[in-house]
Design a protein around this motif. Structure first.
Motif, PDB file in Angstrom:
ATOM      1  N   ARG A 151      40.954  39.066  26.387  1.00 43.62           N
ATOM      2  CA  ARG A 151      39.972  38.316  25.593  1.00 43.62           C
ATOM      3  C   ARG A 151      38.656  39.085  25.618  1.00 43.62           C
ATOM      4  O   ARG A 151      38.318  39.710  26.615  1.00 43.62           O
ATOM      5  N   HIS A 153      35.477  37.726  25.165  1.00 42.61           N
ATOM      6  CA  HIS A 153      34.260  36.968  25.463  1.00 42.61           C
ATOM      7  C   HIS A 153      33.590  37.328  26.783  1.00 42.61           C
ATOM      8  O   HIS A 153      32.357  37.406  26.844  1.00 42.61           O
ATOM      9  N   GLU A 154      34.325  37.570  27.824  1.00 41.33           N
ATOM     10  CA  GLU A 154      33.701  37.922  29.108  1.00 41.33           C
ATOM     11  C   GLU A 154      33.001  39.278  28.997  1.00 41.33           C
ATOM     12  O   GLU A 154      31.860  39.454  29.447  1.00 41.33           O
ATOM     13  N   PHE A 155      33.673  40.247  28.381  1.00 42.29           N
ATOM     14  CA  PHE A 155      33.071  41.563  28.174  1.00 42.29           C
ATOM     15  C   PHE A 155      31.817  41.431  27.310  1.00 42.29           C
ATOM     16  O   PHE A 155      30.760  41.992  27.620  1.00 42.29           O
ATOM     17  N   ALA A 157      29.860  38.867  26.858  1.00 42.60           N
ATOM     18  CA  ALA A 157      28.776  38.210  27.594  1.00 42.60           C
ATOM     19  C   ALA A 157      28.049  39.203  28.501  1.00 42.60           C
ATOM     20  O   ALA A 157      26.820  39.174  28.614  1.00 42.60           O
ATOM     21  N   ALA A 158      28.789  40.103  29.127  1.00 42.87           N
ATOM     22  CA  ALA A 158      28.164  41.120  29.984  1.00 42.87           C
ATOM     23  C   ALA A 158      27.343  42.102  29.158  1.00 42.87           C
ATOM     24  O   ALA A 158      26.244  42.511  29.557  1.00 42.87           O
TER      25      ALA A 158
END
Length: 176
Positions: A151, A153-155, A157-158
């Motif tokens: 996914r 989204h985590e990347f 967000a960072a």
């Protein structure tokens, strides 16, 4: 395929377009009907199927070295991230590039390196669409790390909370 600064580019999965008319892009954050294109330094942002969500990031001169190391890694100055579900589409898409004379195009914003240029009138390409070719090979030749993630989204967000440069395209199509 070489991308040069003397023209601007438009990428498409349709190789039959003979003229481009201004239109209001559904996802545009600017008002107005335009023909959209990109300068050579942003062509790599479009080495994907049109609907493919991608998160892109790169080191800027003022980027924090610790963030560069943590997000980009030791051997990369630019990363493009996609989701596993798009691998087959990237491998098999037939992507084409149109070239335009840059006269009449203007930057979409006032940054030093605008992400796009726009024209308010109909534009005729300088020639027929050309196949872009192997998208993985383009990334490799350009020295861009292509990261495949479950996914985005985590990347993402960072990236957006870092000092790195970034661009996200079609993120609404990413997995929740």
């Amino acid at each position: 395929m070489e991308f040069t600064a003397d023209v601007v580019y438009h990428f498409s999965e349709d190789p039959t377009i003979t003229r481009f008319s201004p239109h209001l892009a559904k996802t545009a954050q600017v008002k107005g009907a335009y023909v959209w294109a990109v300068p050579a330094h942003r062509a790599c942002d479009y080495w994907f199927p049109r609907q493919c969500p991608r998160a892109m990031t790169w080191a800027r001169p003022d980027s924090d070295p610790a963030e560069v190391q943590r997000i980009l890694g030791p051997d990369s100055s630019r990363v493009h991230a996609i989701e596993y579900g798009w691998l087959e589409a990237i491998r098999t898409v037939e992507l084409y590039v149109y070239r335009f004379d840059p006269a009449g195009f203007r930057p979409i914003d006032d940054t030093d390196e605008p992400p796009a240029v726009v024209h308010e009138d109909e534009v005729i390409p300088l020639g027929p669409a050309e196949p872009v070719g192997d998208l993985f090979a383009l990334h490799e030749r350009a020295g861009i790390q292509l990261r495949v993630l479950p996914r985005l989204h985590e990347f993402w967000a960072a990236v957006i909370t870092s000092t790195l440069g970034f661009s996200g395209i079609r993120l609404r199509n990413a997995l929740p």
